[in-house]
Write a protein that holds these residues in place. Structure first.
Motif, PDB file in Angstrom:
ATOM      1  N   ALA A 174       0.790  -1.194   0.020  1.00 59.64           N
ATOM      2  CA  ALA A 174       0.122  -0.190  -0.075  1.00 59.64           C
ATOM      3  C   ALA A 174       0.748   1.201  -0.007  1.00 59.64           C
ATOM      4  O   ALA A 174       0.671   2.118  -0.747  1.00 59.64           O
ATOM      5  N   LEU A 175       1.919   1.408   0.824  1.00 61.65           N
ATOM      6  CA  LEU A 175       2.715   2.570   0.934  1.00 61.65           C
ATOM      7  C   LEU A 175       3.536   2.624  -0.398  1.00 61.65           C
ATOM      8  O   LEU A 175       3.694   3.825  -0.617  1.00 61.65           O
ATOM      9  N   ALA A 176       3.917   1.441  -1.124  1.00 62.96           N
ATOM     10  CA  ALA A 176       4.408   1.886  -2.327  1.00 62.96           C
ATOM     11  C   ALA A 176       3.616   2.502  -3.415  1.00 62.96           C
ATOM     12  O   ALA A 176       4.012   3.187  -4.477  1.00 62.96           O
ATOM     13  N   MET A 177       2.326   2.238  -3.402  1.00 65.31           N
ATOM     14  CA  MET A 177       1.453   2.907  -4.228  1.00 65.31           C
ATOM     15  C   MET A 177       1.073   4.282  -3.789  1.00 65.31           C
ATOM     16  O   MET A 177       0.461   5.075  -4.731  1.00 65.31           O
ATOM     17  N   MET A 178       1.538   4.662  -2.831  1.00 63.82           N
ATOM     18  CA  MET A 178       1.349   6.223  -2.516  1.00 63.82           C
ATOM     19  C   MET A 178       2.123   7.112  -2.876  1.00 63.82           C
ATOM     20  O   MET A 178       3.140   7.154  -3.000  1.00 63.82           O
ATOM     21  N   PRO A 179       1.553   8.472  -3.358  1.00 63.53           N
ATOM     22  CA  PRO A 179       2.483   9.477  -3.390  1.00 63.53           C
ATOM     23  C   PRO A 179       3.135   9.795  -2.240  1.00 63.53           C
ATOM     24  O   PRO A 179       2.760   9.543  -1.143  1.00 63.53           O
ATOM     25  N   ALA A 180       4.043  10.585  -2.375  1.00 68.32           N
ATOM     26  CA  ALA A 180       5.163  11.008  -1.350  1.00 68.32           C
ATOM     27  C   ALA A 180       4.415  11.459  -0.051  1.00 68.32           C
ATOM     28  O   ALA A 180       4.564  11.156   0.873  1.00 68.32           O
ATOM     29  N   LYS A 221      -4.130 -10.548 -14.296  1.00 71.54           N
ATOM     30  CA  LYS A 221      -4.646  -9.245 -13.985  1.00 71.54           C
ATOM     31  C   LYS A 221      -4.479  -8.799 -12.469  1.00 71.54           C
ATOM     32  O   LYS A 221      -4.542  -9.978 -11.668  1.00 71.54           O
ATOM     33  N   ILE A 222      -3.796  -7.764 -12.041  1.00 74.52           N
ATOM     34  CA  ILE A 222      -3.649  -7.271 -10.924  1.00 74.52           C
ATOM     35  C   ILE A 222      -4.391  -5.963 -10.790  1.00 74.52           C
ATOM     36  O   ILE A 222      -4.172  -5.043 -11.661  1.00 74.52           O
ATOM     37  N   THR A 223      -4.939  -5.617  -9.627  1.00 68.74           N
ATOM     38  CA  THR A 223      -5.443  -4.554  -9.412  1.00 68.74           C
ATOM     39  C   THR A 223      -5.227  -3.965  -7.976  1.00 68.74           C
ATOM     40  O   THR A 223      -5.106  -4.679  -6.960  1.00 68.74           O
ATOM     41  N   CYS A 224      -4.564  -2.893  -7.879  1.00 69.96           N
ATOM     42  CA  CYS A 224      -4.131  -2.193  -6.694  1.00 69.96           C
ATOM     43  C   CYS A 224      -5.039  -0.737  -6.599  1.00 69.96           C
ATOM     44  O   CYS A 224      -4.839   0.120  -7.488  1.00 69.96           O
ATOM     45  N   ILE A 225      -5.624  -0.604  -5.425  1.00 70.40           N
ATOM     46  CA  ILE A 225      -6.325   0.790  -5.296  1.00 70.40           C
ATOM     47  C   ILE A 225      -6.015   1.311  -3.827  1.00 70.40           C
ATOM     48  O   ILE A 225      -6.253   0.692  -2.678  1.00 70.40           O
ATOM     49  N   VAL A 226      -5.575   2.422  -3.830  1.00 68.02           N
ATOM     50  CA  VAL A 226      -5.328   3.210  -2.438  1.00 68.02           C
ATOM     51  C   VAL A 226      -6.423   4.101  -2.702  1.00 68.02           C
ATOM     52  O   VAL A 226      -6.780   5.202  -3.377  1.00 68.02           O
ATOM     53  N   ALA A 227      -7.085   3.969  -1.540  1.00 69.84           N
ATOM     54  CA  ALA A 227      -8.515   4.718  -1.185  1.00 69.84           C
ATOM     55  C   ALA A 227      -8.066   5.895  -0.119  1.00 69.84           C
ATOM     56  O   ALA A 227      -7.882   5.444   0.849  1.00 69.84           O
ATOM     57  N   LYS A 228      -8.428   7.169  -0.684  1.00 72.68           N
ATOM     58  CA  LYS A 228      -8.080   8.142   0.617  1.00 72.68           C
ATOM     59  C   LYS A 228      -9.522   8.892   0.669  1.00 72.68           C
ATOM     60  O   LYS A 228     -10.151   9.392  -0.172  1.00 72.68           O
ATOM     61  N   VAL A 229      -9.901   8.892   1.895  1.00 74.82           N
ATOM     62  CA  VAL A 229     -10.904   9.517   2.247  1.00 74.82           C
ATOM     63  C   VAL A 229     -11.083  11.114   1.710  1.00 74.82           C
ATOM     64  O   VAL A 229     -10.339  11.898   1.681  1.00 74.82           O
ATOM     65  N   LYS A 230     -12.282  11.231   1.435  1.00 73.19           N
ATOM     66  CA  LYS A 230     -12.686  12.691   1.017  1.00 73.19           C
ATOM     67  C   LYS A 230     -13.029  13.499   2.434  1.00 73.19           C
ATOM     68  O   LYS A 230     -13.125  13.164   3.508  1.00 73.19           O
ATOM     69  N   LYS A 231     -12.550  14.846   2.287  1.00 68.07           N
ATOM     70  CA  LYS A 231     -12.403  15.894   3.316  1.00 68.07           C
ATOM     71  C   LYS A 231     -13.851  15.710   4.244  1.00 68.07           C
ATOM     72  O   LYS A 231     -13.738  15.795   5.568  1.00 68.07           O
ATOM     73  N   ILE A 243      -6.898  -1.767  -1.382  1.00 62.16           N
ATOM     74  CA  ILE A 243      -7.636  -2.774  -2.171  1.00 62.16           C
ATOM     75  C   ILE A 243      -6.815  -3.539  -3.053  1.00 62.16           C
ATOM     76  O   ILE A 243      -6.198  -2.825  -3.600  1.00 62.16           O
ATOM     77  N   PHE A 244      -6.629  -4.867  -3.126  1.00 62.46           N
ATOM     78  CA  PHE A 244      -5.382  -5.400  -3.753  1.00 62.46           C
ATOM     79  C   PHE A 244      -6.197  -7.058  -4.230  1.00 62.46           C
ATOM     80  O   PHE A 244      -6.750  -7.666  -3.723  1.00 62.46           O
ATOM     81  N   GLN A 245      -6.352  -6.827  -5.681  1.00 64.53           N
ATOM     82  CA  GLN A 245      -7.088  -8.052  -6.439  1.00 64.53           C
ATOM     83  C   GLN A 245      -5.744  -8.668  -7.292  1.00 64.53           C
ATOM     84  O   GLN A 245      -5.191  -8.200  -8.109  1.00 64.53           O
ATOM     85  N   TYR A 246      -5.667  -9.956  -7.151  1.00 66.62           N
ATOM     86  CA  TYR A 246      -4.922 -10.936  -7.957  1.00 66.62           C
ATOM     87  C   TYR A 246      -5.619 -12.190  -8.141  1.00 66.62           C
ATOM     88  O   TYR A 246      -6.351 -12.673  -6.991  1.00 66.62           O
ATOM     89  N   GLY A 247      -5.634 -12.925  -9.273  1.00 61.52           N
ATOM     90  CA  GLY A 247      -6.271 -14.193  -9.509  1.00 61.52           C
ATOM     91  C   GLY A 247      -7.687 -14.117  -8.972  1.00 61.52           C
ATOM     92  O   GLY A 247      -8.406 -13.367  -9.176  1.00 61.52           O
ATOM     93  N   LEU A 253      -7.686  -3.782   3.278  1.00 57.80           N
ATOM     94  CA  LEU A 253      -7.426  -3.341   4.648  1.00 57.80           C
ATOM     95  C   LEU A 253      -7.121  -1.971   5.151  1.00 57.80           C
ATOM     96  O   LEU A 253      -6.936  -0.965   3.970  1.00 57.80           O
ATOM     97  N   VAL A 254      -7.357  -1.457   6.102  1.00 61.44           N
ATOM     98  CA  VAL A 254      -7.117  -0.121   6.494  1.00 61.44           C
ATOM     99  C   VAL A 254      -5.579   0.077   7.135  1.00 61.44           C
ATOM    100  O   VAL A 254      -4.978  -0.843   7.648  1.00 61.44           O
ATOM    101  N   ILE A 255      -5.016   1.048   6.494  1.00 63.54           N
ATOM    102  CA  ILE A 255      -3.862   1.664   7.106  1.00 63.54           C
ATOM    103  C   ILE A 255      -4.035   2.653   7.921  1.00 63.54           C
ATOM    104  O   ILE A 255      -4.089   4.052   7.479  1.00 63.54           O
ATOM    105  N   PRO A 256      -3.923   2.684   9.151  1.00 64.47           N
ATOM    106  CA  PRO A 256      -4.616   3.677  10.174  1.00 64.47           C
ATOM    107  C   PRO A 256      -3.262   4.444  10.311  1.00 64.47           C
ATOM    108  O   PRO A 256      -1.989   4.244  10.802  1.00 64.47           O
ATOM    109  N   LEU A 257      -3.692   5.891  10.466  1.00 61.26           N
ATOM    110  CA  LEU A 257      -2.718   6.887  10.877  1.00 61.26           C
ATOM    111  C   LEU A 257      -2.559   6.830  12.493  1.00 61.26           C
ATOM    112  O   LEU A 257      -3.062   6.164  13.083  1.00 61.26           O
ATOM    113  N   PRO A 258      -1.288   7.243  12.853  1.00 55.52           N
ATOM    114  CA  PRO A 258      -1.199   7.171  14.376  1.00 55.52           C
ATOM    115  C   PRO A 258      -2.298   7.479  15.332  1.00 55.52           C
ATOM    116  O   PRO A 258      -2.659   6.704  16.175  1.00 55.52           O
TER     117      PRO A 258
END
Length: 324
Positions: A174-180, A221-231, A243-247, A253-258
């Motif tokens: 997930a972190l790899a897919m995110m902008p800096a 086919k591989i699908t990777c989705i980083v979902a960022k909540v709207k304000k 969200i990650f789909q293969y085969g 999964l949630v990537i929780p902020l501190p």
């Protein structure tokens, strides 16, 4: 039943899109142009924070493990040391966890499609359309037939794996897919990802949703989705999901902020990202909520894989996977 599932799936898609902005990366075949994450950015490893003065970036780092069929999504901001660490300490567990399914799904890794081998069973792929199945013991392949259905039932065993290593590798992806600006918010997770132990490190995180998709799918086919909540939903809803789909599998999964660790916020379930026609042909998919938060190595975990075929001749290209 199918139409209810499709309606259910569409409602989830609307809810996800209502609350989140979706950053989507798709791979449709292994020969498509490479997607280079972090291309032309300063060479600073997104995980350890080191630059070219103290580490190297010579190897081609696969943002999604190559054993899952990824030869296309390359992370240019993953240094060689971190790449080796992830391969040695995290990917091995995910490879073991997914191995029983990958021959049935015809997922082509670095050295081709793997085999599943046990005492009385061997499953290998002739190519991405055909399987070879060798069965020993009493009754041969007829003993695997499910009464009244064109299905075979296989009892298989996973290789040993560490559950927390699976949690770590999914978050690393997930972190790899995110902008800096996004992945830097999760710097607190990076020492945990780079530790060699398998202690859980996310207090109060929600379960990982593991969908198992019935029917034939594109094995490339591989699908990777980083979902960022709207304000408008930041206070009530987890801010980042992956969200990650293969085969035949989809993970969410949630990537929780501190500040979110240990909090109870709205968890928005994603749909299965396939067209309605797939479900009408193969039936609904099902999911389990997984807790990959144990440091204990799991051994001899048994599972059942069901394989649907077109008729009594079961060596043709119409084999379809499903599991109990």
């Amino acid at each position: 039943m199918i139409e209810k599932f499709i309606e259910f799936n569409e409602n989830r898609a609307r809810a996800l899109c209502e609350r989140y902005v979706l950053h989507v990366v798709n791979v449709f075949c292994a020969t498509q142009p490479k997607i280079k994450l972090g291309h032309k950015q300063p060479k600073v490893c997104r995980y350890c924070g080191k630059d070219e003065s103290s580490t190297t970036f010579r190897k081609e780092s696969h943002a999604i493990p190559i054993f899952l069929g990824n030869k296309t999504i390359i992370d240019e901001l993953e240094c060689d040391r971190c790449n080796q660490h992830f391969g040695n300490h995290l990917e091995n567990s995910f490879a073991a966890y997914t191995l029983p399914h990958r021959p049935f799904q015809r997922i082509r890794g670095r050295n081709g499609i793997p085999k599943y081998k046990a005492r009385d069973l061997e499953v290998s792929a002739v190519d991405q359309s055909n399987l070879s199945i060798y069965v020993g013991g009493d009754g041969g392949i007829d003993a695997l037939e499910v009464e009244g259905k064109n299905q075979l039932r296989f009892k298989v065993v996973r290789q040993p794996y560490y559950p927390t290593a699976i949690h770590k590798i999914l978050i690393k992806m997930a972190l790899a897919m995110m902008p800096a600006d996004d992945h830097r918010q999760f710097n607190y997770l990076k020492p945990w990802l780079l530790s060699q132990d398998h202690e859980p490190g996310l207090s109060g995180s929600v379960p990982i949703v593991e969908w198992e998709i019935a029917g034939g799918v594109n094995p490339s086919k591989i699908t990777c989705i980083v979902a960022k909540v709207k304000k408008a939903f930041e206070e009530s809803t987890y801010r980042y999901q992956f969200i990650f789909q293969y085969g035949n599998f989809q993970y969410q999964l949630v990537i929780p902020l501190p500040e979110e660790c240990g909090q109870s916020k709205d968890f928005v379930y994603a749909p299965v990202f396939l067209p309605d026609a797939h479900f009408r042909l193969f039936g609904p998919s099902d999911y389990q909520e997984k807790q990959f938060d144990s440091s204990e190595r799991v051994r001899e975990e048994e599972l059942t894989i069901r394989l649907q075929h077109a008729g009594k001749s079961i060596d043709g290209p119409e084999m379809l996977q499903g599991s109990d």
